[in-house]
Design an enzyme around this catalytic site. Structure first.
Site, PDB file in Angstrom:
ATOM      1  N   LYS A 101      -5.972  -1.378   1.470  1.00 48.52           N
ATOM      2  CA  LYS A 101      -6.293  -0.005   1.784  1.00 48.52           C
ATOM      3  C   LYS A 101      -6.145   0.914   0.662  1.00 48.52           C
ATOM      4  O   LYS A 101      -7.318   1.474   0.354  1.00 48.52           O
ATOM      5  CB  LYS A 101      -5.699   0.442   3.079  1.00 48.52           C
ATOM      6  CG  LYS A 101      -6.226  -0.492   4.275  1.00 48.52           C
ATOM      7  CD  LYS A 101      -5.654   0.027   5.619  1.00 48.52           C
ATOM      8  CE  LYS A 101      -4.218   0.250   5.700  1.00 48.52           C
ATOM      9  NZ  LYS A 101      -3.252  -0.689   5.841  1.00 48.52           N
ATOM     10  N   ARG A 160      -4.103   4.722  13.825  1.00 50.97           N
ATOM     11  CA  ARG A 160      -3.226   3.510  14.106  1.00 50.97           C
ATOM     12  C   ARG A 160      -2.976   3.180  15.593  1.00 50.97           C
ATOM     13  O   ARG A 160      -2.514   2.167  15.731  1.00 50.97           O
ATOM     14  CB  ARG A 160      -1.744   3.798  13.481  1.00 50.97           C
ATOM     15  CG  ARG A 160      -1.597   2.910  12.068  1.00 50.97           C
ATOM     16  CD  ARG A 160      -0.324   3.207  11.429  1.00 50.97           C
ATOM     17  NE  ARG A 160       0.140   2.294  10.638  1.00 50.97           N
ATOM     18  CZ  ARG A 160       0.292   2.536   9.481  1.00 50.97           C
ATOM     19  NH1 ARG A 160      -0.453   3.433   8.833  1.00 50.97           N
ATOM     20  NH2 ARG A 160       0.848   1.767   8.642  1.00 50.97           N
ATOM     21  N   ARG A 207       5.320  -7.226  -3.513  1.00 53.20           N
ATOM     22  CA  ARG A 207       4.833  -5.882  -4.037  1.00 53.20           C
ATOM     23  C   ARG A 207       5.778  -5.002  -4.482  1.00 53.20           C
ATOM     24  O   ARG A 207       6.988  -4.977  -3.948  1.00 53.20           O
ATOM     25  CB  ARG A 207       4.081  -5.023  -2.661  1.00 53.20           C
ATOM     26  CG  ARG A 207       3.658  -3.765  -3.129  1.00 53.20           C
ATOM     27  CD  ARG A 207       2.563  -3.195  -2.161  1.00 53.20           C
ATOM     28  NE  ARG A 207       2.974  -2.567  -0.852  1.00 53.20           N
ATOM     29  CZ  ARG A 207       2.500  -2.152   0.044  1.00 53.20           C
ATOM     30  NH1 ARG A 207       1.204  -2.000   0.262  1.00 53.20           N
ATOM     31  NH2 ARG A 207       3.272  -1.754   1.256  1.00 53.20           N
ATOM     32  N   ARG A 248       9.533  -1.288  -1.826  1.00 52.93           N
ATOM     33  CA  ARG A 248       9.508  -0.284  -0.828  1.00 52.93           C
ATOM     34  C   ARG A 248      10.534  -1.048   0.420  1.00 52.93           C
ATOM     35  O   ARG A 248      10.660  -2.028   0.601  1.00 52.93           O
ATOM     36  CB  ARG A 248       8.182  -0.236  -0.076  1.00 52.93           C
ATOM     37  CG  ARG A 248       7.525   0.941  -0.913  1.00 52.93           C
ATOM     38  CD  ARG A 248       6.021   1.084  -0.407  1.00 52.93           C
ATOM     39  NE  ARG A 248       5.769   0.972   0.892  1.00 52.93           N
ATOM     40  CZ  ARG A 248       4.716   1.081   1.710  1.00 52.93           C
ATOM     41  NH1 ARG A 248       3.477   1.433   0.742  1.00 52.93           N
ATOM     42  NH2 ARG A 248       4.311   1.225   2.880  1.00 52.93           N
ATOM     43  N   ARG A 274       6.161  -4.350  11.150  1.00 54.92           N
ATOM     44  CA  ARG A 274       4.902  -3.721  10.698  1.00 54.92           C
ATOM     45  C   ARG A 274       3.675  -4.492  11.257  1.00 54.92           C
ATOM     46  O   ARG A 274       2.674  -3.844  11.789  1.00 54.92           O
ATOM     47  CB  ARG A 274       4.861  -3.340   9.341  1.00 54.92           C
ATOM     48  CG  ARG A 274       5.911  -2.347   8.955  1.00 54.92           C
ATOM     49  CD  ARG A 274       5.959  -2.308   7.651  1.00 54.92           C
ATOM     50  NE  ARG A 274       5.025  -1.750   6.720  1.00 54.92           N
ATOM     51  CZ  ARG A 274       4.692  -2.092   5.546  1.00 54.92           C
ATOM     52  NH1 ARG A 274       5.493  -3.038   4.958  1.00 54.92           N
ATOM     53  NH2 ARG A 274       3.754  -1.490   4.862  1.00 54.92           N
TER      54      ARG A 274
END
Ligand code: AMP
Length: 219
Positions: A17, A92, A129, A161, A172
């Protein structure tokens, strides 16, 4: 008056996204509104908001609807948002989607793009990532910037992260399935939903989105 180009980019964490929104915001000259970036920046700045949400972000859980709704409502009052907005990570929950309808009124959401990527692939993408703490450029763990820990774009620190650690990724994705996936039906019923295959090169994904926006006569 030209209708405002209000777009939502929906998809699992790691679906791409952020990458797509960066490109589309430039192409359509509308601001990229990422609630995740806003909240992370607040945590980094150590503001009151940041202190309130830090542990929630770290665990990969959702911040309260009222709080994010208020952030977005405020963002919509800024001058650049009068041309339209590219929403990334908001809404969300159904409550947020309903609040968004109320915020935008008649000149509402024009399209909701669902970036569709298999769960196994996003787990792989998120685990590898790495991200620059300064400019948010993303890297893969095998990239030289990730290995050296230095961003080639701005010289900032490249880190993993904390919400990309395995436990938080699991939380998540569960949260996505429970709270966010129902939005597909919400926007589907309003004939605003288009699903794009997110398992292609970033430029092919962009081309597919641009085609839909054009076909719908939105730009
Ligand atoms: P993201 O970068 O979009 O994955 O967002 C990072 C984190 O910020 C999420 O895991 C949530 O803790 C929080 N967050 C971002 N957007 C929202 C939202 N619309 N509602 C609730 N929490 C959010």
């Amino acid at each position: 008056m030209t209708p405002r180009l209000n777009l939502i980019v929906l998809g699992k964490q790691g679906a791409g996204k952020g990458t797509q929104c960066t490109v589309l915001a430039l192409k359509y000259n509308i601001p990229h509104v990422s609630t995740g970036d806003t909240l992370r920046n607040a945590v980094k700045a150590g503001s009151e908001l940041g202190r309130q949400v830090a542990s929630i972000l770290e665990a990969g859980e959702l911040v309260k609807d009222e709080l994010v709704n208020a952030l977005v409502r405020e963002r919509f009052t800024q001058a650049d948002a009068q041309r339209g907005v590219l929403l990334d990570g908001f809404p969300r929950t159904l409550n947020q989607a309903e609040a968004l309808e109320a915020m935008l009124g008649d000149d509402g959401i024009k399209l909701c793009i669902n970036l569709d990527v298999a769960k196994e692939l996003v787990i792989r993408r998120l685990s590898s990532r790495r991200v620059c703490q300064e400019c948010a450029t993303t890297y893969n763990d095998s990239d030289i910037e990730a290995i050296s820990g230095t961003c080639s774009n701005c010289g900032g620190d490249v880190i993993q992260r904390t919400d990309d650690y395995p436990d938080a990724i699991r939380t998540r994705l569960e949260t996505y399935e429970r709270d966010t996936e129902p939005l597909l039906a919400f926007y589907g019923e309003r004939d605003l939903l288009v699903t794009v295959n997110g398992d292609q090169s970033p430029s092919d994904v962009t081309a597919a989105i641009v085609k839909v926006v054009h076909e719908r006569g939105l730009a």
